[in-house]
Design a protein around this motif. Structure first.
Motif, PDB file in Angstrom:
ATOM      1  N   ARG A  11       0.849  -1.252   0.014  1.00 34.09           N
ATOM      2  CA  ARG A  11      -0.007   0.151  -0.077  1.00 34.09           C
ATOM      3  C   ARG A  11       0.896   1.227   0.011  1.00 34.09           C
ATOM      4  O   ARG A  11       1.116   1.907   1.014  1.00 34.09           O
ATOM      5  N   PRO A  12       1.325   1.742  -1.237  1.00 31.94           N
ATOM      6  CA  PRO A  12       2.275   2.735  -1.163  1.00 31.94           C
ATOM      7  C   PRO A  12       1.645   4.300  -0.860  1.00 31.94           C
ATOM      8  O   PRO A  12       2.392   5.165  -0.682  1.00 31.94           O
ATOM      9  N   GLU A  13       0.303   3.999  -0.629  1.00 33.48           N
ATOM     10  CA  GLU A  13      -0.453   5.329  -0.354  1.00 33.48           C
ATOM     11  C   GLU A  13      -0.500   5.403   1.125  1.00 33.48           C
ATOM     12  O   GLU A  13      -0.781   6.615   1.621  1.00 33.48           O
ATOM     13  N   GLU A  14       0.016   4.558   1.997  1.00 33.76           N
ATOM     14  CA  GLU A  14      -0.091   4.521   3.328  1.00 33.76           C
ATOM     15  C   GLU A  14       1.407   4.962   3.791  1.00 33.76           C
ATOM     16  O   GLU A  14       2.386   4.884   3.228  1.00 33.76           O
ATOM     17  N   PRO A  15       1.310   5.977   5.072  1.00 35.22           N
ATOM     18  CA  PRO A  15       2.679   6.481   5.527  1.00 35.22           C
ATOM     19  C   PRO A  15       3.424   5.405   6.062  1.00 35.22           C
ATOM     20  O   PRO A  15       4.721   5.683   6.264  1.00 35.22           O
ATOM     21  N   ASP A  16       3.043   4.369   6.224  1.00 32.13           N
ATOM     22  CA  ASP A  16       3.749   3.210   7.051  1.00 32.13           C
ATOM     23  C   ASP A  16       4.484   2.472   5.940  1.00 32.13           C
ATOM     24  O   ASP A  16       5.212   1.220   6.338  1.00 32.13           O
ATOM     25  N   PHE A  17       4.304   2.613   4.581  1.00 31.36           N
ATOM     26  CA  PHE A  17       4.973   1.837   3.428  1.00 31.36           C
ATOM     27  C   PHE A  17       6.815   1.769   3.914  1.00 31.36           C
ATOM     28  O   PHE A  17       7.160   0.675   3.676  1.00 31.36           O
ATOM     29  N   PRO A  18       7.221   2.902   4.146  1.00 34.72           N
ATOM     30  CA  PRO A  18       8.802   2.751   4.446  1.00 34.72           C
ATOM     31  C   PRO A  18       9.162   1.585   5.320  1.00 34.72           C
ATOM     32  O   PRO A  18       9.975   0.841   5.184  1.00 34.72           O
ATOM     33  N   ALA A  19       8.297   1.249   6.350  1.00 36.62           N
ATOM     34  CA  ALA A  19       8.656   0.362   7.435  1.00 36.62           C
ATOM     35  C   ALA A  19       8.404  -0.975   6.969  1.00 36.62           C
ATOM     36  O   ALA A  19       9.136  -1.891   7.157  1.00 36.62           O
ATOM     37  N   TYR A  20       7.176  -1.228   6.039  1.00 35.92           N
ATOM     38  CA  TYR A  20       7.110  -2.288   5.440  1.00 35.92           C
ATOM     39  C   TYR A  20       7.959  -2.859   4.436  1.00 35.92           C
ATOM     40  O   TYR A  20       8.481  -4.017   4.266  1.00 35.92           O
ATOM     41  N   LEU A  21       8.581  -1.869   3.573  1.00 35.72           N
ATOM     42  CA  LEU A  21       9.462  -1.902   2.608  1.00 35.72           C
ATOM     43  C   LEU A  21      10.942  -2.428   3.398  1.00 35.72           C
ATOM     44  O   LEU A  21      11.471  -3.565   2.998  1.00 35.72           O
ATOM     45  N   GLU A  22      11.024  -1.804   4.482  1.00 33.45           N
ATOM     46  CA  GLU A  22      12.208  -2.344   5.193  1.00 33.45           C
ATOM     47  C   GLU A  22      12.239  -3.733   5.603  1.00 33.45           C
ATOM     48  O   GLU A  22      13.212  -4.312   5.762  1.00 33.45           O
ATOM     49  N   ARG A  23      11.048  -4.241   6.054  1.00 30.94           N
ATOM     50  CA  ARG A  23      11.028  -5.448   6.593  1.00 30.94           C
ATOM     51  C   ARG A  23      11.213  -6.461   5.267  1.00 30.94           C
ATOM     52  O   ARG A  23      11.714  -7.642   5.380  1.00 30.94           O
ATOM     53  N   GLN A  24      10.690  -6.138   4.049  1.00 35.57           N
ATOM     54  CA  GLN A  24      10.776  -7.027   2.950  1.00 35.57           C
ATOM     55  C   GLN A  24      11.994  -7.051   2.281  1.00 35.57           C
ATOM     56  O   GLN A  24      12.569  -8.084   1.748  1.00 35.57           O
ATOM     57  N   VAL A  25      12.874  -5.996   2.749  1.00 37.57           N
ATOM     58  CA  VAL A  25      14.388  -6.204   2.299  1.00 37.57           C
ATOM     59  C   VAL A  25      15.075  -7.418   2.808  1.00 37.57           C
ATOM     60  O   VAL A  25      15.768  -7.882   2.166  1.00 37.57           O
ATOM     61  N   ALA A  26      14.677  -7.608   3.954  1.00 38.20           N
ATOM     62  CA  ALA A  26      15.293  -8.891   4.542  1.00 38.20           C
ATOM     63  C   ALA A  26      14.918 -10.057   4.230  1.00 38.20           C
ATOM     64  O   ALA A  26      15.506 -11.182   4.527  1.00 38.20           O
ATOM     65  N   ASN A  27      13.730 -10.106   3.290  1.00 37.15           N
ATOM     66  CA  ASN A  27      13.350 -11.320   2.972  1.00 37.15           C
ATOM     67  C   ASN A  27      13.310 -11.543   1.359  1.00 37.15           C
ATOM     68  O   ASN A  27      12.616 -10.988   0.603  1.00 37.15           O
ATOM     69  N   LEU A  28      14.414 -12.283   1.184  1.00 36.54           N
ATOM     70  CA  LEU A  28      14.761 -12.483  -0.177  1.00 36.54           C
ATOM     71  C   LEU A  28      13.655 -13.246  -0.936  1.00 36.54           C
ATOM     72  O   LEU A  28      13.947 -13.499  -2.236  1.00 36.54           O
ATOM     73  N   PHE A  29      12.840 -13.882  -0.402  1.00 32.32           N
ATOM     74  CA  PHE A  29      11.546 -14.555  -1.114  1.00 32.32           C
ATOM     75  C   PHE A  29      10.908 -13.506  -1.712  1.00 32.32           C
ATOM     76  O   PHE A  29      10.286 -13.793  -2.849  1.00 32.32           O
ATOM     77  N   VAL A  30      10.848 -12.204  -1.324  1.00 34.64           N
ATOM     78  CA  VAL A  30       9.974 -11.164  -1.884  1.00 34.64           C
ATOM     79  C   VAL A  30      10.783 -10.624  -3.113  1.00 34.64           C
ATOM     80  O   VAL A  30      11.832 -10.124  -2.853  1.00 34.64           O
TER      81      VAL A  30
END
Length: 278
Positions: free
Chosen positions: A85-104
């Protein structure tokens, strides 16, 4: 070998899909085991899961469920294009969590189910630009009249790799190719956009289409983007609205019969390997 870059799995006992209530033809389970049996018979040797617009609170749970399935012996699953949900302000934190998940491997936010101004919002656009310099791609799922919205995002973030789903969702049932044809030619001029030849059987008349029905749309997409910027996807189970997985695979082979081995390999596997380092 075919790499399927657009597989949806639906497991209603594990996840919530609010949109399914308005799509009765798809409102049931579509499980990995069912897909894998037919996929392997059709020559698919690897698959990327595409998010299925689960309840937003379950986006990461969906990814975790697909990753669990990928860990079973012989699994075709090799990564996920996750919801966001890039329209949400918490997207940067979500993105940071996915950086560590190489499956994504990338993200998608379906844009034709929200108002057009969502992708024009400042928060959405700033967050899309955050994908620049990362390994993540961003799938664009829009209707033909919205392709200019997708084009604007590609221009906004030239260092983000965008993927235009389903040949830009042409209105094959009506036989109309405008403004779709012109919009496809325009967006193909953006080097950071790849087109996905995926599931267009779902946009044709289920009982009446044949290979020649699909040919103008698939050939225009490939001609506009070139063989180096096209990838293949099943869009299972949505493709079953126009037949089944094997039918779409067979139609694809017929549509590209006159191409070279190198060209076919690029579409069916090589370009996907390069995009996501598979």
């Amino acid at each position: 070998m075919i790499i399927d870059t657009h597989l949806h799995l639906i497991n209603k006992s594990a996840l919530s899909y609010p949109w399914l209530s308005s799509a009765p033809a798809l409102d049931r389970d579509y499980l990995y085991e069912t897909y894998a049996l037919e996929a392997k018979r059709a020559g698919i040797g690897m698959s990327l899961h595409m998010e299925v617009d689960v309840d937003p609170s379950q986006m990461e749970k969906e990814t975790a469920e697909i990753k669990r399935l990928s860990e079973t012996a012989g699994s075709l699953l090799n990564g996920a294009i996750a919801a966001c949900r890039p329209e949400e302000p918490d997207f940067p934190a979500y993105l940071e969590r996915q950086v560590a998940n190489l499956f994504v491997k990338g993200f998608r936010r379906v844009l034709h189910v929200v108002s057009d101004d969502v992708s024009e919002g400042a928060t959405f656009r700033e967050n899309i630009k955050r994908l620049g310099g990362t390994r993540f791609t961003f799938d664009l799922c829009v209707l033909p009249h919205q392709i200019p919205k997708a084009l604007a995002l590609a221009d906004l973030a030239p260092d983000v790799q965008f993927i235009l789903d389903h040949c830009g969702v042409p209105d094959i049932k009506s036989g109309k190719d405008l403004p779709w044809r012109d919009h496809m030619a325009e967006i193909s001029r953006r080097p950071n956009v790849v087109a996905k030849i995926s599931g267009v059987v779902a946009y044709a008349e289920a009982e009446n289409w044949n290979v020649e029905t699909l040919r103008p749309y698939v050939e225009h997409t490939i001609s506009a983007f070139g063989w180096d910027r096209v990838i293949w996807g099943s869009d299972w189970p949505v493709c079953t609205l126009g037949g089944n997985l094997s039918t779409w695979v067979a139609a694809t082979h017929a549509l590209i019969e006159g191409s070279s081995i190198d060209e076919r390999t690029k579409l069916l596997s090589a370009n996907a390997r390069r995009l996501w380092s598979l």
